[in-house]
Design a protein around this motif. Sequence first.
Motif, PDB file in Angstrom:
ATOM      1  N   ASP A  74      10.708  40.816  48.596  1.00 25.27           N
ATOM      2  CA  ASP A  74       9.409  40.936  47.951  1.00 25.27           C
ATOM      3  C   ASP A  74       8.842  39.572  47.544  1.00 25.27           C
ATOM      4  O   ASP A  74       7.697  39.238  47.858  1.00 25.27           O
ATOM      5  N   ALA A  75       9.660  38.768  46.881  1.00 25.56           N
ATOM      6  CA  ALA A  75       9.204  37.447  46.430  1.00 25.56           C
ATOM      7  C   ALA A  75       8.898  36.545  47.624  1.00 25.56           C
ATOM      8  O   ALA A  75       7.913  35.790  47.632  1.00 25.56           O
ATOM      9  N   TRP A  76       9.732  36.644  48.635  1.00 26.54           N
ATOM     10  CA  TRP A  76       9.578  35.820  49.835  1.00 26.54           C
ATOM     11  C   TRP A  76       8.245  36.124  50.517  1.00 26.54           C
ATOM     12  O   TRP A  76       7.503  35.223  50.900  1.00 26.54           O
ATOM     13  N   LEU A  77       7.919  37.417  50.620  1.00 23.12           N
ATOM     14  CA  LEU A  77       6.651  37.796  51.235  1.00 23.12           C
ATOM     15  C   LEU A  77       5.469  37.329  50.394  1.00 23.12           C
ATOM     16  O   LEU A  77       4.549  36.682  50.903  1.00 23.12           O
ATOM     17  N   ARG A  78       5.511  37.635  49.087  1.00 23.13           N
ATOM     18  CA  ARG A  78       4.349  37.363  48.232  1.00 23.13           C
ATOM     19  C   ARG A  78       4.140  35.874  47.977  1.00 23.13           C
ATOM     20  O   ARG A  78       3.014  35.384  47.961  1.00 23.13           O
ATOM     21  N   GLU A  79       5.241  35.157  47.748  1.00 24.85           N
ATOM     22  CA  GLU A  79       5.104  33.751  47.345  1.00 24.85           C
ATOM     23  C   GLU A  79       5.008  32.795  48.531  1.00 24.85           C
ATOM     24  O   GLU A  79       4.421  31.730  48.425  1.00 24.85           O
ATOM     25  N   ASP A  80       5.644  33.178  49.637  1.00 21.80           N
ATOM     26  CA  ASP A  80       5.738  32.217  50.738  1.00 21.80           C
ATOM     27  C   ASP A  80       5.048  32.683  52.013  1.00 21.80           C
ATOM     28  O   ASP A  80       4.201  31.997  52.558  1.00 21.80           O
ATOM     29  N   VAL A  81       5.431  33.864  52.491  1.00 22.00           N
ATOM     30  CA  VAL A  81       4.982  34.273  53.818  1.00 22.00           C
ATOM     31  C   VAL A  81       3.500  34.657  53.829  1.00 22.00           C
ATOM     32  O   VAL A  81       2.721  34.129  54.643  1.00 22.00           O
ATOM     33  N   TRP A  82       3.110  35.561  52.931  1.00 20.57           N
ATOM     34  CA  TRP A  82       1.728  36.042  52.999  1.00 20.57           C
ATOM     35  C   TRP A  82       0.695  34.939  52.779  1.00 20.57           C
ATOM     36  O   TRP A  82      -0.325  34.906  53.483  1.00 20.57           O
ATOM     37  N   PRO A  83       0.905  34.015  51.811  1.00 27.01           N
ATOM     38  CA  PRO A  83      -0.082  32.932  51.668  1.00 27.01           C
ATOM     39  C   PRO A  83      -0.253  32.113  52.952  1.00 27.01           C
ATOM     40  O   PRO A  83      -1.376  31.714  53.284  1.00 27.01           O
ATOM     41  N   VAL A  84       0.836  31.869  53.649  1.00 30.61           N
ATOM     42  CA  VAL A  84       0.705  31.103  54.894  1.00 30.61           C
ATOM     43  C   VAL A  84       0.065  31.966  55.974  1.00 30.61           C
ATOM     44  O   VAL A  84      -0.813  31.516  56.717  1.00 30.61           O
ATOM     45  N   GLU A  85       0.488  33.229  56.050  1.00 33.49           N
ATOM     46  CA  GLU A  85      -0.072  34.098  57.089  1.00 33.49           C
ATOM     47  C   GLU A  85      -1.582  34.286  56.920  1.00 33.49           C
ATOM     48  O   GLU A  85      -2.297  34.540  57.886  1.00 33.49           O
ATOM     49  N   ALA A  86      -2.058  34.156  55.673  1.00 28.77           N
ATOM     50  CA  ALA A  86      -3.500  34.272  55.442  1.00 28.77           C
ATOM     51  C   ALA A  86      -4.266  33.172  56.180  1.00 28.77           C
ATOM     52  O   ALA A  86      -5.455  33.307  56.459  1.00 28.77           O
ATOM     53  N   GLU A  87      -3.568  32.095  56.490  1.00 29.79           N
ATOM     54  CA  GLU A  87      -4.196  30.964  57.186  1.00 29.79           C
ATOM     55  C   GLU A  87      -3.991  30.994  58.695  1.00 29.79           C
ATOM     56  O   GLU A  87      -4.432  30.088  59.404  1.00 29.79           O
ATOM     57  N   LEU A  88      -3.287  31.998  59.176  1.00 29.77           N
ATOM     58  CA  LEU A  88      -2.946  32.055  60.612  1.00 29.77           C
ATOM     59  C   LEU A  88      -4.188  32.161  61.483  1.00 29.77           C
ATOM     60  O   LEU A  88      -5.037  33.021  61.252  1.00 29.77           O
ATOM     61  N   ARG A  89      -4.236  31.373  62.517  1.00 33.93           N
ATOM     62  CA  ARG A  89      -5.316  31.474  63.495  1.00 33.93           C
ATOM     63  C   ARG A  89      -4.733  31.939  64.830  1.00 33.93           C
ATOM     64  O   ARG A  89      -3.521  31.878  65.033  1.00 33.93           O
ATOM     65  N   ALA A  90      -5.619  32.340  65.701  1.00 34.79           N
ATOM     66  CA  ALA A  90      -5.157  32.851  66.999  1.00 34.79           C
ATOM     67  C   ALA A  90      -4.243  31.849  67.709  1.00 34.79           C
ATOM     68  O   ALA A  90      -3.192  32.212  68.237  1.00 34.79           O
ATOM     69  N   GLY A  91      -4.623  30.601  67.678  1.00 36.22           N
ATOM     70  CA  GLY A  91      -3.835  29.581  68.381  1.00 36.22           C
ATOM     71  C   GLY A  91      -2.444  29.429  67.794  1.00 36.22           C
ATOM     72  O   GLY A  91      -1.485  29.102  68.510  1.00 36.22           O
ATOM     73  N   ASP A  92      -2.317  29.658  66.483  1.00 36.06           N
ATOM     74  CA  ASP A  92      -0.993  29.589  65.846  1.00 36.06           C
ATOM     75  C   ASP A  92      -0.096  30.702  66.384  1.00 36.06           C
ATOM     76  O   ASP A  92       1.079  30.479  66.690  1.00 36.06           O
TER      77      ASP A  92
END
Lengths: 431, 431
Positions: A81-99
Amino acid sequence: MSDTLLVAGGRVLRPDLTVERADVLASRETGRIVDVGDDLDRSPDERLDATGALVVPGLVNAHTHVAMTLLRGYADDKPLDAWLREDVWPVEAELRAGDVYAGARLGLVEMIRSGTTLCSDMYFRMDEVCRAVAETGLRARLGRGAVTVGEDEAAAREEVAETVRVAEALDGRADGRVRGAVCPHSLTTVSEARLEQAAAGAREAGLPLHYHANETPAEVEPYTQRGVRPLAFARDRGLLQAGDLLAHCVHVDDEEIGLLAETGAAVLHCPAANAKLASGIAPVARLRDAGVRVALGTDGPASNNDLDSFDELRDAAMVGKLAAEDAGAVPAAAAVELATAAGADALGFDAGRVAAGRLADLAVVDLSDPHLVPEHDLVSHLAYAARGSDVRHTVCGGRVLMRDRELLVVDEAAVVREAREHARALVDRAG
Amino acid sequence: MSDTLLVAGGRVLRPDLTVERADVLASRETGRIVDVGDDLDRSPDERLDATGALVVPGLVNAHTHVAMTLLRGYADDKPLDAWLREDVWPVEAELRAGDVYAGARLGLVEMIRSGTTLCSDMYFRMDEVCRAVAETGLRARLGRGAVTVGEDEAAAREEVAETVRVAEALDGRADGRVRGAVCPHSLTTVSEARLEQAAAGAREAGLPLHYHANETPAEVEPYTQRGVRPLAFARDRGLLQAGDLLAHCVHVDDEEIGLLAETGAAVLHCPAANAKLASGIAPVARLRDAGVRVALGTDGPASNNDLDSFDELRDAAMVGKLAAEDAGAVPAAAAVELATAAGADALGFDAGRVAAGRLADLAVVDLSDPHLVPEHDLVSHLAYAARGSDVRHTVCGGRVLMRDRELLVVDEAAVVREAREHARALVDRAG
């Protein structure tokens, strides 16, 4: 016989997991195995040397989020839960198609290099993942993950409609090597009404559901508080049918194991990710004893941290014994089956066995390195001693994807370089 | 500066587990690291290219029975007791000196190929193991295992006297790269009086004890039935002192953890073998939190089934989280420390750190393969993604044992061939 590939000079792991000296003849036209035996076509169009090696079915990675290679090692040692909320989801919010494209290419190359020929992937921007699968020559069941928590009713409805549309659009791509799946993210991140919508959409499309289930106690409690087990709920709402794919199932009780066996839905066991996130150990021996179909997945490379199915095979055999408190649980042959025939069956592809008529998806495992000496039992070696780097050649649908550890389908150096660049820029954007 | 080796162009894992761009200069004369930094000796006698790689301390495999490579895959998926009685011991009864030599050479080559430079081995015919260590250029603490169950008093006394004699005879061999250990096999396979004899012999010789302890509940029960914990018994009889090496310690209670911490005896944690034999999971996080010195071992390759310390590192991090039910337990840095500095300290060698003055035992890990891309955190990569096959060069005491994955110290093909022959003949004899 025109347009043939001969894998010659080695031994072959047969569907009954015996090993025999044999060649494998495949048609590059049909993508299928034509024959397995001695003294086959002596003038094939293409030949792979399997001397001193074992020809096995290409391994099956039944649950991953392959583009997450870009986050490999970005954040470790935290619970789900912490890993998703604190680390993964914030970065995934920035994901672009090319990434997603760059990350998927990197992960698929890693799979080819470790003998995996079929995977099942759930992520975003699946057109990009599909493009990468098409280029790298692998086979995959793909779906777009839909999360509805926090969304209003209209947005949630559209989110689920989108995973159905994407599944239908992907199905049959890459000359049929790509199939679709409808992916409501999990039984706790999608509302009940939207889960039902996803199930209805999947049935109408004739495609399976693929979702996360019972990975942690926190995913079970909201249901048990209401007096129902999550998988009983899933069955009642049409979410548990033959062909459906349930990732994890770490915390399942006997009733749920019975439902899985009855319905024919498959469990996608991810032992490494479940250990790394301290989620627990799925009861693989009990599931198999009850007749549940179990396949094996790495989960995303950010919670593993690799895509080497040989690691996963070994982990499944190892932690399966710990969970059962029985050294005889999940023996070598069972672990190999999980990663081959059972995986292909779960994902609905006619692969996972080196036999005439099956899809010509193969990994040729070199046996010469000291860690695979002596050769009392090659099935034991596959389960307990081999690693992805022992794979000499990888073949999918009769096409050679890697020969003598050299990638033939994409420019590996470019894939690595571009993935580095995208990972750096992505993390920079996420701040 | 004469007779130098320069490991140039890479990054270095420093003792505090930070990573910096640096070269490593070693003296082949003293076998020690002279300097770590930029712009060191530009005309070394020998140079290793570390471009695109990470220079780490050679890994430490603190508990193994290396000659058991000959039984790799011979019998799997059985609990410890049945596996020993039905499979291992009948074959070991047929072991000849040449078998031990061939098996040890194979295992030591496997270690070099996966970046291990220091091991601790307990077996029979240790002269042969020592000869193999001397030839392959590794460093080791060696001892002869003594079992007295079923023997009469005189034979038991002689058995223990022999492990003391062998420890003394081995100590200092191979230019000091080999040290000795007194090895009563375990707290249940050696009688109380003979355990005391072993302890007295070890103290007189100034050498540590190395034995199996608390691996399974069956090893604990004989003690608890008498109202004492095994390690309390060990402390009371002089078997638990600083420098002593206790393999496994899966089933230890808080009192025993306290005794380990107080005395400074080390636990040799073998996560893979403990899982494979369904013995359980040692409480690594609790041990470390209590201040116990913990090192990492593969155990014998017949219960693992390889000697790759990178696997072990990953397993320690993974199952350590399961045991603690905490994804933050045994984080990447702790796992790396277990396999490097803590291992060297436990075995009593001035190694395990890339720093001036330390023994020049190094593994150069190639970072170019897709599974180690991108590079958010190289310590995470060492723990969760790297594997033995990523090791480009291995150095022990300033001597290059493997360069660009080519063994320089022995003829690898001959080692493999001879091991195959000995394994086949051994199993044939055992019938």
